[in-house]
Design a protein around this motif. Structure first.
Motif, short mmCIF file in Angstrom:
data_model
loop_
_atom_site.label_atom_id
_atom_site.label_comp_id
_atom_site.label_asym_id
_atom_site.label_seq_id
_atom_site.Cartn_x
_atom_site.Cartn_y
_atom_site.Cartn_z
N THR A 21 4.54 -5.74 66.24
CA THR A 21 5.44 -5.68 67.39
C THR A 21 4.96 -6.65 68.45
N ALA A 22 5.89 -7.14 69.25
CA ALA A 22 5.53 -8.11 70.29
C ALA A 22 4.72 -7.47 71.41
N TYR A 23 4.92 -6.17 71.62
CA TYR A 23 4.24 -5.44 72.69
C TYR A 23 3.73 -4.11 72.13
N PRO A 24 2.69 -3.54 72.73
CA PRO A 24 2.23 -2.22 72.30
C PRO A 24 3.35 -1.19 72.47
N ILE A 25 3.42 -0.24 71.55
CA ILE A 25 4.37 0.86 71.68
C ILE A 25 3.85 1.84 72.73
N THR A 26 4.69 2.20 73.69
CA THR A 26 4.26 3.12 74.73
C THR A 26 4.77 4.54 74.45
N ASP A 35 -1.52 -0.08 67.72
CA ASP A 35 -1.28 -0.76 69.00
C ASP A 35 -0.37 0.11 69.85
N ASN A 36 -0.98 0.92 70.73
CA ASN A 36 -0.17 1.86 71.52
C ASN A 36 -0.75 2.03 72.90
N VAL A 37 0.08 2.51 73.80
CA VAL A 37 -0.35 2.87 75.16
C VAL A 37 0.23 4.23 75.47
#
Length: 269
Positions: free
Chosen positions: A189-194, A262-264
């Motif tokens: 993914t382009a950004y971390p999954i929140t 990859d998560n927040v």
């Protein structure tokens, strides 16, 4: 650097543009009883006021919440206002936009310029909760299918799991939900999954309104099983007890970190 979120309301109950601190509520429709959605049409004025406010607050980033009083997606096929908002914020150096939805009519948002300045979140729950309490909304599978489209279009993407109900075997069902999310999203993914996690809570007003409109409802709203606390706006809310909230926080923290690379986790409350 502080980041402040403000309500950006062009769909809901608030007139024009309302700069109020963000209030997260799972039961807005029980607090705001209007059976209609008001769409403001002075969009150019709203964007102009938003831009003025962004400029005033530089160099801080200002995030505008687009779903504080209503879900903007159901009316999007008729208005294209959400599309306009995303395109407006795509050109903003210091302004950002975010919204959350249960609905899946997002195809008109997939091929527009967003520059990663809009975060889209989907409100999810276990199939038990969706089937019992979220009538006439898209299924879990449909929401996950739409979320994948959003990710593949390069948007920052998040999931709001709310309200979390602590029923028998809730851990099993919510773990299955997390695995379904994992299986549905692309490997990269382009950004971390929140993630934003909100436990079930209610006010006396919400309970009264729900019981009046839906007298046969089965929502767990036994005051004696909850702890009464004052919210930040001064009203009482009935929440799960401290040990239950601790168990919920521990469960979601551990499971999300274990399942997703990859998560927040923005908050668990």
């Amino acid at each position: 650097m502080w980041v402040t979120t403000y309500i950006f309301d062009i769909w809901g109950e608030l007139p024009f543009l309302s700069f109020k601190k963000l209030r997260i509520s799972s039961y807005l429709k029980y607090e705001i009883r209007s059976p209609y959605i008001k769409v403001n049409v002075n969009i150019d004025d709203i964007f102009m006021w938003a831009n003025d406010y962004i400029e005033e607050r530089k160099p801080e980033k200002t995030i505008f919440e687009g779903s504080a009083t209503s879900d903007p997606v159901p009316v999007e096929p008729y208005t294209n206002i959400l599309k306009s908002a995303i395109e407006f914020f795509s050109k903003s150096e210091s302004g950002r936009f975010r919204f959350v939805t249960k609905f899946t009519d997002i195809d008109t948002l997939l091929d527009i310029e967003h520059n990663g300045h809009t975060e889209v979140r989907f409100s999810l729950n276990t199939e038990k909760v969706i089937n019992e309490y979220e009538k006439r909304t898209p299924s879990l599978d449909k929401r996950l299918e739409a979320s994948r489209k959003i990710i593949e279009s390069g948007y920052p993407m998040g999931f709001l799991i709310a309200p979390v109900f602590l029923y028998d075997n809730w851990q099993k069902d919510y773990k299955e939900l997390l695995f379904k999310i994992k299986e549905s999203i692309p490997e990269k993914t382009a950004y971390p999954i929140t993630f934003e996690i909100i436990s079930h809570r209610y006010t006396a007003k919400a309970k009264s309104t729900i019981s009046e409109i839906f007298p046969e409802n089965t929502l767990p709203m036994n005051d004696e099983e909850r702890v009464c606390r004052f919210g930040q706006f001064g009203y009482k809310k009935f929440m799960y007890k401290n040990d239950e909230i601790y168990e919920m926080k521990e469960f979601f923290t551990n499971e999300i970190k274990s399942i997703f690379v990859d998560n927040v986790i923005k908050y668990i409350i």
